[in-house]
Design a protein around this motif. Structure first.
Motif, PDB file in Angstrom:
ATOM      1  N   GLU A 210       0.813  -1.211   0.000  1.00  0.00           N
ATOM      2  CA  GLU A 210       0.000   0.000   0.000  1.00  0.00           C
ATOM      3  C   GLU A 210       0.852   1.269   0.000  1.00  0.00           C
ATOM      4  O   GLU A 210       0.708   2.122  -0.868  1.00  0.00           O
ATOM      5  CB  GLU A 210      -0.923   0.001   1.223  1.00  0.00           C
ATOM      6  CG  GLU A 210      -2.031  -1.025   1.148  1.00  0.00           C
ATOM      7  CD  GLU A 210      -3.078  -0.674   0.097  1.00  0.00           C
ATOM      8  OE1 GLU A 210      -3.546   0.478   0.089  1.00  0.00           O
ATOM      9  OE2 GLU A 210      -3.415  -1.552  -0.711  1.00  0.00           O
ATOM     10  N   SER A 211       1.716   1.417   0.986  1.00  0.00           N
ATOM     11  CA  SER A 211       2.484   2.658   1.094  1.00  0.00           C
ATOM     12  C   SER A 211       3.666   2.461   2.025  1.00  0.00           C
ATOM     13  O   SER A 211       3.752   1.466   2.747  1.00  0.00           O
ATOM     14  CB  SER A 211       1.608   3.809   1.622  1.00  0.00           C
ATOM     15  OG  SER A 211       1.167   3.525   2.941  1.00  0.00           O
ATOM     16  N   VAL A 212       4.574   3.441   1.997  1.00  0.00           N
ATOM     17  CA  VAL A 212       5.730   3.434   2.882  1.00  0.00           C
ATOM     18  C   VAL A 212       5.853   4.810   3.528  1.00  0.00           C
ATOM     19  O   VAL A 212       5.820   5.825   2.838  1.00  0.00           O
ATOM     20  CB  VAL A 212       7.032   3.105   2.119  1.00  0.00           C
ATOM     21  CG1 VAL A 212       8.223   3.106   3.082  1.00  0.00           C
ATOM     22  CG2 VAL A 212       6.922   1.751   1.420  1.00  0.00           C
ATOM     23  N   ILE A 213       5.971   4.840   4.845  1.00  0.00           N
ATOM     24  CA  ILE A 213       6.213   6.086   5.581  1.00  0.00           C
ATOM     25  C   ILE A 213       7.693   6.133   5.940  1.00  0.00           C
ATOM     26  O   ILE A 213       8.234   5.169   6.499  1.00  0.00           O
ATOM     27  CB  ILE A 213       5.345   6.170   6.846  1.00  0.00           C
ATOM     28  CG1 ILE A 213       3.856   6.218   6.462  1.00  0.00           C
ATOM     29  CG2 ILE A 213       5.719   7.389   7.681  1.00  0.00           C
ATOM     30  CD1 ILE A 213       2.926   6.189   7.662  1.00  0.00           C
ATOM     31  N   VAL A 214       8.341   7.240   5.610  1.00  0.00           N
ATOM     32  CA  VAL A 214       9.781   7.387   5.832  1.00  0.00           C
ATOM     33  C   VAL A 214      10.025   8.479   6.871  1.00  0.00           C
ATOM     34  O   VAL A 214       9.486   9.582   6.757  1.00  0.00           O
ATOM     35  CB  VAL A 214      10.517   7.742   4.524  1.00  0.00           C
ATOM     36  CG1 VAL A 214      12.025   7.838   4.766  1.00  0.00           C
ATOM     37  CG2 VAL A 214      10.215   6.708   3.433  1.00  0.00           C
TER      38      VAL A 214
END
Length: 374
Positions: free
Chosen positions: A130-134
């Motif tokens: 879905e997504s990546v938080i950095v």
């Protein structure tokens, strides 16, 4: 008579009393002058020594002052350098090491999200990335939070990871590769297949309630072209999920299994599709489905090859970029064909699927209650 001659007579004791007095008077005068000159020399030497000491003190004070100035300048320079390094640390760090906050592909999403989405679609049948938080931690270090969604339950999963000076470490749970024995002909034999053959599967499904939504690996007795798969899908009521693609001859082994999501769901990466046409299935609904599937799979392979540097940084990525090159060569020569796929449906939809003579059997991996109104 000269004084020298007179002095000689004085030394030889031949001088008269008058001459003796004259010489002694001269010697007295000489001794007085000698003492006077000696006193003058001492005073002058003292003055010279005092002057030298004063000069040395001046030099010492000057050197100390200069040393303090140099130290002060060095401290200022060090502070400026450290301040500059601190202020420009993000810029310097991103020049030296891999930057997971790059947004070259899509303005509102990190490139790493797309990179991992491609890896998941190609090699992880049961989840969607879905997504990546950095979160930046400084000097080439980042914390990652990777969000995945399970196809069967719709549940979201969060897993942690890190980037440390270019090396990407994700938790092993992120890599949910397909089981090697889930398909009867998906891999070279490692042991008995876990597939339930069609006759037994029909019996097992007969009395199950229709409010169950099941996830099952469907095995084919022969490879299908994308046209055959599209024809089959058009006659079914369930949902066709991940499609396994033949990536090597049956007698050879290439892992992990590779395939694609037949539904084309998830985020829409329009900019990526402009570079890799058919990356987004939903943007090519005017093209026959079989053709779109084939081109979509090839787009995923080409993307992986072009982004090989990224996949080489991943732990447990199995040299994904280079592996895709070998797969690309094989499917270009032999076509995009499938030996099986994931299917989502009720017991009745599963029974209908098993009526196809090319279906050898199924392996159910999950089920969910789907009670109307609840």
């Amino acid at each position: 008579m000269t004084f020298r001659e007179l002095l000689e007579k004085y030394k030889n004791q031949t001088a008269t009393p008058e001459e003796r007095k004259q010489v002694e008077a001269e010697l007295e005068k000489y001794n007085a002058l000698t003492e006077y000159l000696l006193e003058q020399d001492v005073d002058m030497e003292g003055e010279d020594l005092a002057g030298q000491q004063e000069e040395l003190q001046k030099i010492d004070r000057s050197m100390k002052k200069r040393g303090r100035r140099i130290i002060a300048i060095a401290v200022v320079i060090a502070c400026v350098v450290m301040g500059a390094l601190t202020a420009f640390q993000p810029v310097i760090s991103k020049v030296i090491w891999y930057d997971p906050t790059e947004r070259d592909l899509q303005q509102y999403s990190y490139d790493i999200s797309c990179h991992l989405a491609v890896l998941a679609e190609l090699t992880m049948p049961e989840v969607q990335m879905e997504s990546v938080i950095v979160t930046e931690q400084g000097w080439g270090k980042y914390d990652l939070q990777v969000q995945q969604r399970e196809w069967s339950s719709g549940k979201y999963i969060w897993e942690d990871g890190t980037v440390t000076r270019g090396k990407i470490e994700l938790k092993s749970n992120v890599y949910q590769y397909g089981a090697i024995n889930a398909f009867s002909r998906g891999t070279a034999p490692f042991g008995d297949s876990v597939m339930t053959e069609t006759p037994d599967a029909k019996v097992a499904l007969a009395d199950l309630p229709e409010y169950l939504k099941m996830e099952a690996y469907v095995s084919l007795g022969k490879d299908w072209t994308m046209e055959e798969l599209a024809d089959f899908a058009a006659k079914q009521e369930g949902y066709l999920g991940w499609v396994g693609v033949r990536t090597s001859p049956e007698g050879e082994q290439r892992l992990p299994l590779m395939g694609f999501d037949a539904g084309g769901s998830g985020y829409i990466w329009e900019n990526v599709d402009a570079v890799y046409p058919f990356y987004e299935l939903s943007m090519h609904e005017d093209v026959p489905l079989a053709e779109a599937w084939e081109k979509h799979f090839l787009a995923l392979l080409q993307y992986s090859i072009d982004q090989g540097d990224f996949y080489a940084r991943l732990n447990q990525s199995n040299d994904h970029g280079n592996a895709c090159q070998a797969v690309q060569k094989y499917v270009t020569e032999n076509g995009v064909k499938t030996y099986g796929f994931l299917y989502y449906g009720t017991p009745a939809e599963m029974r209908k699927l098993l009526e196809n003579e090319d279906v050898e059997g199924i392996h159910v991996t999950d089920y969910q209650l789907r009670v109307p109104g609840l």
